[in-house]
Design a protein around this motif. Structure first.
Motif: not given
Length: 522
Positions: A473-492
């Motif tokens: 099953v293919f689902v797209t990772p949320g990191s593909c849509f981060w507005a800022e490449n170097d942002a630290v994400q606290d949620r997935m």
């Protein structure tokens, strides 16, 4: 779901009450396509009130100060400007570079179209044939021949299609200022690329949603334009966060001037599926007025507004009462550029959409088109025009859009019910979407066994993704849509699309993803 104010302004034949008889210019190569020719401005005797009041509306604010260096330097096409003289009666033109239609090998085209969303139903009543041929123009009867459609056209797009989209825009949105207009695009991705070139210089920041359409980001970055994400909730961008960011902008620290361009997908947002309420839109518009922001309203999913999901409700048992008003319909200042697309409601391959904005901005789009795409394919324009104008008309197009909305409703419901049934709520969370074709699924990644060993967000996201792929099953990772490449994400998050899979596969996909999650977390 379409407002009565729109359908009440259509005559018995489905044409807008203010439409003039077909203009002779429709038979001309490179006929002028200008929304001013097709908007309402006079009172109509068939109604108790004017069908349009464009002549009495205020004009848009001026935006020259935020046009890019490139856009400011672009001048009208010298050849096209000179060629206007060719339209004078009795003129023999030896100036245009258009080839003779006599040498086009395409004499006629028949396109069979479905009158039903069900392709498996093939009866005479379920399909129609749209016929197009060279030299078959007849004013008021057949407005678009192949001899015109397959030749060069204006940077606005054909006059025929401009008339239809201008009428559609006025019926549905009725912008509250006078000098608005439309311009055809080769889809919204191309329109966004033009928008960036028209407004932004290298080094500028633009404001986007915290999670944004990946192609929109990837169009900006190579141009040297920086994207800055604004925090979101279940309704999309948060007005107070937008205001705080702009109130505290430090040009020296950021190394750039204060942002003036705001890009959003307000309805069925890609990737989150969030839809802004009317109150949210009004609040964001007020922030835009306070900081003099120019808003880009990208709305490919606007017609895919869905009724609220109810877990125990039968499929297809509810409907949308009405569409949420657009930013364009709220825009008193002319500070909104709306991008419409036919990709999600007809097909992506037609490569056609349109933008609506003040005439000063539309003029910049026309200048950009004249030296790039010119206009959408003539085949696409004539086929879509025959379908929308001659076969369906405005009312038929509205009915088609309503049927598309019903189809996406059952798809959303099938997938949401499968998520309810299979996904382990201890490790995932989701809110069923109210528009569009995406379901945004949050992973409680800090419950993953790897988190206790010090693995970071990217490692755990990759592990979950790999597990899903192993389970087919293919689902797209949320990191593909981060507005800022170097942002630290606290949620997935992961994005799932319910647009095209069968009912059975939508259910099976949710089950497989659930297996993958359990393999990772249990």
């Amino acid at each position: 779901m379409f407002p009565k104010s729109a359908t009440s302004r259509l005559g018995p034949n489905g044409d807008p009450l203010w439409r003039k008889d077909s203009l002779d210019l429709f038979g001309q190569v490179e006929a002028k396509g200008d929304s001013e020719l097709f908007k309402s401005s006079l009172e109509c005797e068939a109604l108790d009130k004017p069908v349009g009041s464009n002549a009495s509306k205020p004009t848009a604010k001026r935006w020259e100060a935020i046009f890019s260096e490139e856009a400011s330097k672009r001048q009208p096409s010298s050849i096209k400007a000179a060629a206007r003289a060719a339209a004078e009666p009795g003129m023999i033109s030896l100036g245009a570079g258009a080839p003779s239609a006599a040498y086009f090998p395409f004499k006629e085209v028949d396109v069979k179209v479905s009158n039903s969303l069900n392709d498996s139903v093939e009866t005479e009543a379920s399909e129609s044939v749209l016929h197009m041929a060279k030299y078959d123009f007849k004013a008021g009867v057949n407005d678009y021949g192949l001899d015109v459609a397959l030749n060069y056209g204006q940077g606005t797009g054909s006059a025929q299609m401009i008339r239809f989209v201008t009428e559609h825009t006025e019926l549905l949105h009725d912008p509250p200022y006078a000098d608005w207009g439309c311009c055809l695009t080769v889809g919204s991705t191309a329109a966004w690329d033009s928008t960036l070139r028209i407004f932004c210089n290298k080094g500028d920041y633009i404001l986007v949603e915290n999670y944004a359409f990946a192609s929109a980001l990837e169009t900006a970055w190579p141009q040297g334009i920086k994207t800055l994400g604004v925090e979101m909730d279940e309704q999309g961008m948060i007005p107070s966060k937008l205001d705080d960011l702009l109130c505290n902008w430090d040009e020296q620290a950021r190394g750039a001037r204060k942002p003036f361009l705001l890009y959003m997908v307000p309805t069925g947002q890609n990737p989150t599926g969030a839809t802004q309420s009317l109150a949210r839109r009004k609040a964001i518009y007020c922030v835009a007025q306070k900081h003099n922001l120019y808003i880009v309203e990208d709305e490919p999913y606007y017609y895919l507004q869905l009724p609220k999901y109810r877990q125990n409700q039968a499929l297809d048992s509810s409907h949308v009462d009405g569409l949420i008003p657009s930013y364009l319909s709220l825009d008193m200042d002319g500070r909104v550029l709306r991008m419409d697309s036919l990709s999600k409601v007809l097909s992506p391959g037609v490569r056609m959409g349109w933008v609506t904005a003040s005439q000063q901005v539309i003029e910049k789009f026309v200048r950009q088109n004249e030296t790039s795409s010119q206009h959408p394919s003539g085949f696409s324009q004539v086929i879509v025009f025959k379908l929308l104008n001659h076969h369906w008309g405005h009312l038929g197009f509205f009915k088609w859009l309503e049927s598309i909305q019903r189809e996406y409703t059952w798809r959303r419901d099938v997938f949401a019910k499968a998520c309810d049934k299979f996904l382990p709520k201890d490790f995932v969370d989701w809110i069923p979407t109210h528009a569009g074709m995406f379901q945004w699924i949050e992973i409680k990644w800090k419950s993953h066994p790897l988190y206790t060993t010090g693995s970071d967000h990217s490692i755990i996201q990759q592990s979950v993704f790999d597990s899903a792929i192993r389970n087919k099953v293919f689902v797209t990772p949320g990191s593909c849509f981060w507005a800022e490449n170097d942002a630290v994400q606290d949620r997935m998050f992961f994005r799932a699309t319910f647009a095209s899979a069968s009912k059975e596969n939508l259910t099976e996909a949710a089950r497989r993803f659930a297996v993958a999650i359990k393999e990772e977390f249990i």
